[in-house]
Design an enzyme around this catalytic site. Structure first.
Site, PDB file in Angstrom:
ATOM      1  N   GLU A 155       0.857  -1.187   0.000  1.00 48.83           N
ATOM      2  CA  GLU A 155       0.000   0.000   0.000  1.00 48.83           C
ATOM      3  C   GLU A 155       0.889   1.231   0.000  1.00 48.83           C
ATOM      4  OE1 GLU A 155      -3.506  -1.842   2.759  1.00 48.83           O
ATOM      5  OE2 GLU A 155      -3.130   0.307   2.821  1.00 48.83           O
ATOM      6  N   CYS A 260      -2.046  -6.823   6.000  1.00 47.53           N
ATOM      7  CA  CYS A 260      -1.438  -8.063   5.493  1.00 47.53           C
ATOM      8  C   CYS A 260      -0.596  -8.820   6.508  1.00 47.53           C
ATOM      9  CB  CYS A 260      -0.607  -7.742   4.266  1.00 47.53           C
ATOM     10  SG  CYS A 260      -1.544  -6.870   3.024  1.00 47.53           S
ATOM     11  N   LYS A 320       1.301   3.128   8.136  1.00 50.04           N
ATOM     12  CA  LYS A 320       2.570   3.539   7.533  1.00 50.04           C
ATOM     13  C   LYS A 320       2.297   4.775   6.683  1.00 50.04           C
ATOM     14  CE  LYS A 320       2.493   0.855   3.308  1.00 50.04           C
ATOM     15  NZ  LYS A 320       3.244   0.014   2.426  1.00 50.04           N
TER      16      LYS A 320
HETATM   17  C1  UGA Z   1       3.043  -5.983   2.660  1.00 45.39           C
HETATM   18  C2  UGA Z   1       4.193  -6.528   1.800  1.00 45.39           C
HETATM   19  O1  UGA Z   1       5.330  -5.665   1.884  1.00 45.39           O
HETATM   20  C3  UGA Z   1       3.777  -6.655   0.339  1.00 45.39           C
HETATM   21  O2  UGA Z   1       4.828  -7.275  -0.399  1.00 45.39           O
HETATM   22  C4  UGA Z   1       2.517  -7.534   0.266  1.00 45.39           C
HETATM   23  O3  UGA Z   1       2.049  -7.643  -1.066  1.00 45.39           O
HETATM   24  C5  UGA Z   1       1.421  -6.908   1.111  1.00 45.39           C
HETATM   25  O4  UGA Z   1       1.889  -6.811   2.479  1.00 45.39           O
HETATM   26  C6  UGA Z   1       0.204  -7.794   1.010  1.00 45.39           C
HETATM   27  O5  UGA Z   1       0.290  -8.952   1.433  1.00 45.39           O
HETATM   28  O6  UGA Z   1      -0.778  -7.382   0.390  1.00 45.39           O
HETATM   29  P1  UGA Z   1       2.021  -3.536   3.146  1.00 45.39           P
HETATM   30  O7  UGA Z   1       1.269  -4.192   4.259  1.00 45.39           O
HETATM   31  O8  UGA Z   1       1.290  -2.659   2.209  1.00 45.39           O
HETATM   32  O9  UGA Z   1       2.754  -4.648   2.223  1.00 45.39           O
HETATM   33  O10 UGA Z   1       3.134  -2.637   3.799  1.00 45.39           O
HETATM   34  P2  UGA Z   1       4.704  -2.711   4.117  1.00 45.39           P
HETATM   35  O11 UGA Z   1       5.370  -1.585   3.451  1.00 45.39           O
HETATM   36  O12 UGA Z   1       5.264  -4.048   3.888  1.00 45.39           O
HETATM   37  O13 UGA Z   1       4.685  -2.391   5.694  1.00 45.39           O
HETATM   38  C7  UGA Z   1       4.011  -3.250   6.610  1.00 45.39           C
HETATM   39  C8  UGA Z   1       4.292  -2.799   8.020  1.00 45.39           C
HETATM   40  O14 UGA Z   1       5.627  -3.089   8.382  1.00 45.39           O
HETATM   41  C9  UGA Z   1       4.114  -1.295   8.256  1.00 45.39           C
HETATM   42  O15 UGA Z   1       3.451  -1.107   9.484  1.00 45.39           O
HETATM   43  C10 UGA Z   1       5.525  -0.765   8.322  1.00 45.39           C
HETATM   44  O16 UGA Z   1       5.640   0.387   9.110  1.00 45.39           O
HETATM   45  C11 UGA Z   1       6.245  -1.940   8.957  1.00 45.39           C
HETATM   46  N1  UGA Z   1       7.698  -1.998   8.654  1.00 45.39           N
HETATM   47  C12 UGA Z   1       8.121  -2.198   7.389  1.00 45.39           C
HETATM   48  C13 UGA Z   1       8.598  -1.865   9.698  1.00 45.39           C
HETATM   49  O17 UGA Z   1       8.232  -1.679  10.884  1.00 45.39           O
HETATM   50  N2  UGA Z   1       9.939  -1.942   9.413  1.00 45.39           N
HETATM   51  C14 UGA Z   1      10.400  -2.150   8.150  1.00 45.39           C
HETATM   52  O18 UGA Z   1      11.636  -2.209   7.975  1.00 45.39           O
HETATM   53  C15 UGA Z   1       9.474  -2.264   7.113  1.00 45.39           C
END
Ligand code: UGA
Length: 439
Positions: A155, A260, A320
């Site tokens: 997202e 997710c 995020k």
């Molecule tokens: C995630 C996956 O990254 C995608 O590849 C997948 O397609 C998607 O889920 C899904 O299954 O539909 P998303 O949930 O949109 O995507 O967001 P991310 O950018 O992955 O972040 C997820 C969470 O992890 C956020 O709360 C973010 O703040 C946290 N995060 C991410 C961290 O705390 N540290 C990091 O280093 C990266």
């Protein structure tokens, strides 16, 4: 290729729009007529950079249409994508009601053999089950082929990810169906991996579980760094330079949220459990994340003793940046706890305020103006690393707050900058700064 996409949520809408952009004729179907009406006016129903332009461009090219009538969308389709939600059931497993409903709608409305592609994140075995369901319910015994084509977009960068992904996974039973899907996806110019159905379904869960594991791992390292006086950012940089580890998803913070990771990790634990396998590693990942979301509360309490009557500015509500999505956001855990402890909360978010008002019962003042949130506050708690929060001139905290006390759940500020400021600053896995003058 004439394609129908069922479901215009995040995955369905972006998939439909992207497929039209690479030249296919796409009809997106959604049961919600209000959504369809907005989309037919060229207005996206989700906040996603770049999406509106692509919707309007492809509608104008007559390659993209929206309808709430399955008959219209499915009648001529050669390939049908299912991209409906698979929400979490109370026991953690995935609820397949919407996928099964889509399957029934397909069976009722197709007039030729089609390939049904499941984009929704579904437990291993679901594709096979859906194929049987459709084939047992079609008119005149029409038989369909099934394909699993999991989605890897994030997202907030969904359009960018769709056109620049690392891989497209296609799981089928029938090589001919795999070839057709490969042909459909070729214009994306992204490497394509063809597998069997179960492996493709598993790739999606395993990928999300692995990314969640990286996050919980670095968060645990951060918590140990705090005890030992190390800086988790430096540690993550040092680890990430090893290509076997990689630098992505090693950002420590207040835990992962969104629609997710929390849902898919729980579903995988449940799925493993159904086959008598205790997925202990993933259970710990989830536990670490739950704990991480409330760590800041302990820090705030040990600084203030009590929060009764204290004005707390919460900066960021979305799970995020670049999304108005609040699902499983740490803000939904933190705000009720702060309210319960007697804090007076003013919450800032540039775009998620409307969604927050619907989700949170607690008495919170909402604002889309960061200055308003900070004015007169006893402390600020950073929940989302929005670009405008990262870019704040640190002097704003001293100018507007009673005392510039900041609990940063996203490590937004460089410690060398913080040192030069008057901030009393607590972040995740890094040394705190407590200026002597204001101690
Ligand atoms: C995630 C996956 O990254 C995608 O590849 C997948 O397609 C998607 O889920 C899904 O299954 O539909 P998303 O949930 O949109 O995507 O967001 P991310 O950018 O992955 O972040 C997820 C969470 O992890 C956020 O709360 C973010 O703040 C946290 N995060 C991410 C961290 O705390 N540290 C990091 O280093 C990266």
């Amino acid at each position: 290729m004439r394609i129908a996409v069922i479901g215009t949520g995040y995955v369905g809408l972006v998939t439909g729009v992207a497929l039209s952009e690479i030249g296919h004729a796409v009809t997106c179907i959604d049961i919600d007529p209000k959504k369809v009406e907005r989309l037919n006016q060229g207005e996206p129903t989700i906040y996603e950079p770049g999406l509106q332009e692509l919707i309007q461009k492809n509608m104008a090219n007559h390659r993209l249409a929206f309808t709430s009538k399955h008959k219209i969308g499915l009648e001529d389709a050669q390939v049908v994508y299912i991209a409906v939600g698979t929400p979490q059931r109370p026991d953690g497993s995935a609820n397949l009601d919407y996928v099964e409903q889509a399957a029934c709608d397909i069976a009722k409305n197709i007039s030729r053999p089609v390939i049904v592609v499941i984009k929704s994140t579904v437990p291993v075995g679901t594709n096979f089950h859906i194929k049987r369901l459709i084939n047992g319910a079609t008119k005149d015994g029409i038989q369909i082929d099934i394909a699993s084509n999991p989605e890897f977009l994030r997202e907030g960068s969904a359009v960018e990810d769709t056109f620049n992904g690392n891989r497209i996974v296609i799981g089928t039973e029938n090589p001919a169906a795999a070839d057709i899907l490969e042909e459909i996806n070729r214009p994306f110019g992204i490497p394509i991996l063809k597998t069997d159905l179960a492996s493709s379904e598993m790739i999606k869960y395993a990928s999300n579980a692995f990314l969640a594991t990286k996050i919980s791992f670095i968060n645990e390292i951060a918590n140990i760094c705090e005890e030992l006086g190390a800086n988790v950012n430096e540690v993550a940089r040092g680890m990430g330079l090893d290509h076997r580890i990689g630098s992505k998803f090693l950002k420590a913070g207040i835990g992962y949220g969104g629609s997710c990771f929390p849902k898919d990790t729980n579903a995988l634990v449940q799925l493993a459990g159904n086959h008598d396998h205790e997925f202990n590693l993933l259970k710990s990942v989830i536990e670490v994340n739950n704990h991480q979301q409330v760590l800041l509360i302990d820090k705030i309490l040990s600084r203030f003793g009590t929060l009764k009557g204290k004005k707390v500015a919460v900066l960021g509500l979305a799970f995020k940046p670049n999304t108005d999505d609040l699902r499983e956001s740490p803000a939904l855990v933190l705000i009720p706890k702060l309210a319960e402890l007697g804090a007076e909360i003013t919450a800032y978010d540039p775009i998620a305020v409307t969604n927050a008002e619907k989700r949170l019962d607690e008495r919170v003042t909402y604002t889309e103006n960061v200055t308003e949130a900070l004015r007169g506050a006893d402390c600020a708690v950073i929940v989302t690393d929005w670009e405008d929060i990262r870019r704040l001139d640190l002097s704003i905290y001293s100018r507007l707050m009673k005392r510039p006390i900041v609990f940063d759940g996203r490590n937004c500020y460089n410690l060398s900058k913080v040192k030069k400021s008057a901030l009393e600053y607590y972040s995740i896995g890094r040394p705190s700064q407590i200026p002597e003058l204001i101690q």
